[in-house]
Structure formats: C-alpha cells, structure tokens
Design an enzyme around this catalytic site. Structure first.
Site, PDB file in Angstrom:
ATOM      1  CE  LYS A 103      11.136  -1.979  -8.232  1.00 14.78           C
ATOM      2  NZ  LYS A 103      10.065  -1.385  -9.093  1.00 14.78           N
ATOM      3  CG  MET A 146       2.938   4.392  -3.648  1.00 14.73           C
ATOM      4  SD  MET A 146       1.849   4.423  -5.063  1.00 14.73           S
ATOM      5  CE  MET A 146       2.355   2.963  -5.918  1.00 14.73           C
ATOM      6  N   GLY A 147       3.783   2.035   0.564  1.00 15.40           N
ATOM      7  CA  GLY A 147       3.560   0.977   1.544  1.00 15.40           C
ATOM      8  C   GLY A 147       3.856  -0.416   1.017  1.00 15.40           C
ATOM      9  CE1 TYR A 148       1.522  -6.590   1.713  1.00 20.83           C
ATOM     10  CE2 TYR A 148       3.171  -7.198   0.089  1.00 20.83           C
ATOM     11  CZ  TYR A 148       2.228  -7.549   1.021  1.00 20.83           C
ATOM     12  OH  TYR A 148       1.984  -8.867   1.278  1.00 20.83           O
ATOM     13  CD  GLN A 153       8.900   7.181  -8.578  1.00 19.83           C
ATOM     14  OE1 GLN A 153       7.731   7.003  -8.849  1.00 19.83           O
ATOM     15  NE2 GLN A 153       9.479   6.610  -7.542  1.00 19.83           N
ATOM     16  N   GLY A 212      13.830  -3.206  -0.203  1.00 19.24           N
ATOM     17  CA  GLY A 212      14.215  -2.021  -0.986  1.00 19.24           C
ATOM     18  C   GLY A 212      13.903  -0.757  -0.194  1.00 19.24           C
ATOM     19  CG  HIS A 213       9.841   0.380   0.504  1.00 22.47           C
ATOM     20  ND1 HIS A 213       9.032  -0.700   0.241  1.00 22.47           N
ATOM     21  CD2 HIS A 213       9.499   1.334  -0.409  1.00 22.47           C
ATOM     22  CE1 HIS A 213       8.247  -0.430  -0.771  1.00 22.47           C
ATOM     23  NE2 HIS A 213       8.499   0.789  -1.197  1.00 22.47           N
ATOM     24  CD  GLN A 264       2.159   6.878  -7.992  1.00 20.00           C
ATOM     25  OE1 GLN A 264       2.320   7.794  -7.198  1.00 20.00           O
ATOM     26  NE2 GLN A 264       3.103   5.981  -8.218  1.00 20.00           N
TER      27      GLN A 264
HETATM   28  O1  PAF Z   1       7.786   4.929  -6.008  1.00 20.18           O
HETATM   29  C1  PAF Z   1       6.718   4.999  -5.390  1.00 20.18           C
HETATM   30  O2  PAF Z   1       6.417   4.198  -4.520  1.00 20.18           O
HETATM   31  C2  PAF Z   1       5.741   6.120  -5.736  1.00 20.18           C
HETATM   32  O3  PAF Z   1       5.750   6.397  -7.085  1.00 20.18           O
HETATM   33  C3  PAF Z   1       5.962   7.407  -4.899  1.00 20.18           C
HETATM   34  C4  PAF Z   1       7.314   8.028  -5.187  1.00 20.18           C
HETATM   35  C5  PAF Z   1       5.865   7.074  -3.419  1.00 20.18           C
HETATM   36  C6  PAF Z   1       4.887   8.426  -5.239  1.00 20.18           C
HETATM   37  O4  PAF Z   1       3.604   7.973  -4.966  1.00 20.18           O
END
Ligand code: PAF
Length: 282
Positions: free
Chosen positions: A148, A30-32, A152, A36-37, A61
């Site tokens: 984390k 979801m950016g920012y 999910q 971690g990403h 969500q």
């Molecule tokens: O973990 C996230 O950032 C979000 O839940 C995802 C998996 C990108 C879905 O919008």
C-alpha cells in the site's frame, strides 16, 4: 512471545538467536495492527525461524501539523492480536530511539522528491532513518513491508542496495476490506459517510485497470477519469494520481510494461493511499 522495550536487551537477545543459526524476519510497524500487518507477520512466520514485530510510532516521519499526536495507539490490543504468531514484540521508547544529541539521518534522494515525499517533506528521511536503526538493532535476514505504501518499499529497497545491507526486502500485497477499501490504521479517522466515499478510490483504480486491459493508452485520460470519479465525492481532495514504471518509480511516457497507478487522497481528516500494479503488453 516476549515484549522487549529497550534496544540493549533486544540486541543482546537477538545476538544469541543468531548464534544458533536461526533466521530472523522483521515486521516494522507503527502499531494499531490490522489485517494488513497480520498478513506480513504470517508471511514472516512462514519464511523464518524467529519473528520480530516492532511497534514504534516514529515521530521523525511526521511533519508539523500532521497526525502524530492523534495516531491511533493500543499496545495491549496489538499484543493480544499477535502473541501466537510472534516471538518478540519490540516497543522502544522515543527516548531510547532518539536520545539527546541524536544527530544522524539517512536520506534517499531523488525518488523521495515526488508523490508522498513531495506532499510530506522529510517524511522519507524519518522512515529510512528509523528503518535503518531497526535493521541495525534486529539484524533480520528478511524484512516485510506492505505495498500500500509502494513508494516506501521502493525507498527502503534503494537504501538497502545503496548501503550494501544484507537484508532481503519482501514486499507484500495490499490487503483490502471486503468492499475494496485498502486497509490502513488511518481508516479509523473516517466517518461512516466518508468511508463510503473512500470506496471510490479502489473502484476508480479498478476501472482504470479494466480500461487499460481493453486498450486505453492515453495517460491523461486515465488520470482525469480517476480524479473525476474520486472528486465526485464531496469530502475527497486529490493529493496525487501518478502512473509510474514499477522498476524505476519514474512517471511513464507510455502505458507499457509493469506499471503502478498510485493515488493519495484526503477524505475528511484521513490521507489515504492506494495503488494498483499491472503488466501491460504492447
Ligand atoms: O509503514 C509504517 O508503518 C512505517 O512507515 C514504518 C515502516 C514502520 C517506519 O516507521
């Protein structure tokens, strides 16, 4: 690196890529973007010929009164951070993802009734729906998710299994700041004093781990100690502390086998998640 902001173009580009037999790794975000990403993207880079990072703040969500409008966004900064490691950044609009008349959702049942699913009704419906849409658009061989958000990962794995999707889900370890705080885009909501209070989360999990390693097996005692240590901080409010079997995501009756201690805590305006996974021998 190319930035693609519409579904049709993304689909047709990737269709061509796939014809060449190249493998595709997808990192949904979801950016920012943070460390971690970046760790997910590095892993995707290592495993695949082509890396796609999606950046989409998925409105479905977020529940009413949650932080959809405030959710941090900075596309330019994100693109600069990942341009050397990524082939395509996919940034669809809300309208492209959810056009007028959109009326289909994906719901993984039961395991979404607890923990984050209980506190955020409808959250996982939004997550599984958008993730399935991203899978259909990108058609990746592999998709990467951070642990984390352990629930999910579990929900998405269930969906992939139940719907016979040919995608390998790769869970990746939690990345922490040097002081132990699990890195999250929502950490920006913390004031400096709240950030100090938030350190109690990882500290209490590590303490629980050491107690278990020394032989503690009383679930209530372990949970109570975590709650006590975290709520000693004035801004902290517990959402949940649960000890689950990592394979079934069901609450354990005995501390035994591969378990996860998962917590969600409100500190000021931020709702923070953290967990620790451990293998316990009888
Ligand atoms: O973990 C996230 O950032 C979000 O839940 C995802 C998996 C990108 C879905 O919008």
């Amino acid at each position: 690196m190319q930035v693609i902001n519409n579904i049709k173009k993304m689909k047709s580009l990737l269709k061509e890529v796939k014809k060449t037999g190249k493998t595709v790794g997808l990192v949904p975000t979801m950016g920012y973007l943070h460390k971690g990403h970046l760790s997910l993207i590095k892993k995707a880079r290592k495993d695949n010929n082509i890396v796609v990072v999606s950046i989409f703040v998925n409105p479905t969500q977020f529940g009413e009164g949650e932080d959809l409008d405030k959710y941090p966004r900075d596309l330019e900064r994100d693109i600069n951070l990942i341009k050397e490691m990524t082939d395509y950044v996919f940034t669809p609009s809300d309208k492209d993802m959810y056009p007028e008349g959109f009326n289909t959702t994906v719901e993984v049942k039961e395991i979404t009734d607890k923990l984050c699913g209980k506190s955020r009704p409808g959250h996982f419906r939004g997550v599984s729906t958008v993730v399935l849409k991203l899978f259909n658009i990108v058609r990746p061989n592999r998709a990467y998710f951070g642990l984390k958000d352990a629930q999910q990962v579990f929900v998405i794995k269930r969906m992939v299994k139940d719907l016979n999707l040919s995608i390998e889900i790769i869970p990746c370890p939690i990345i922490r700041d040097t002081d132990g705080l699990a890195i999250s885009s929502r950490n920006v909501y913390l004031t400096s004093s709240e950030r100090k209070e938030a350190l109690s989360i990882s500290k209490s999990l590590n303490f629980a781990k050491s107690k278990i390693e020394k032989g503690e097996r009383n679930i209530n005692k372990i949970k109570s100690k975590i709650i006590k240590d975290i709520t000693a901080n004035p801004s902290a409010k517990i959402d949940y502390v649960e000890i689950l079997d990592i394979n079934t995501f069901k609450e354990v009756k005995n501390i035994d086998g591969k378990i996860i201690i998962a917590v969600a805590v409100f500190i000021g305006k931020a709702r923070l998640l953290d967990n620790i996974i451990l293998e316990v021998k009888k």
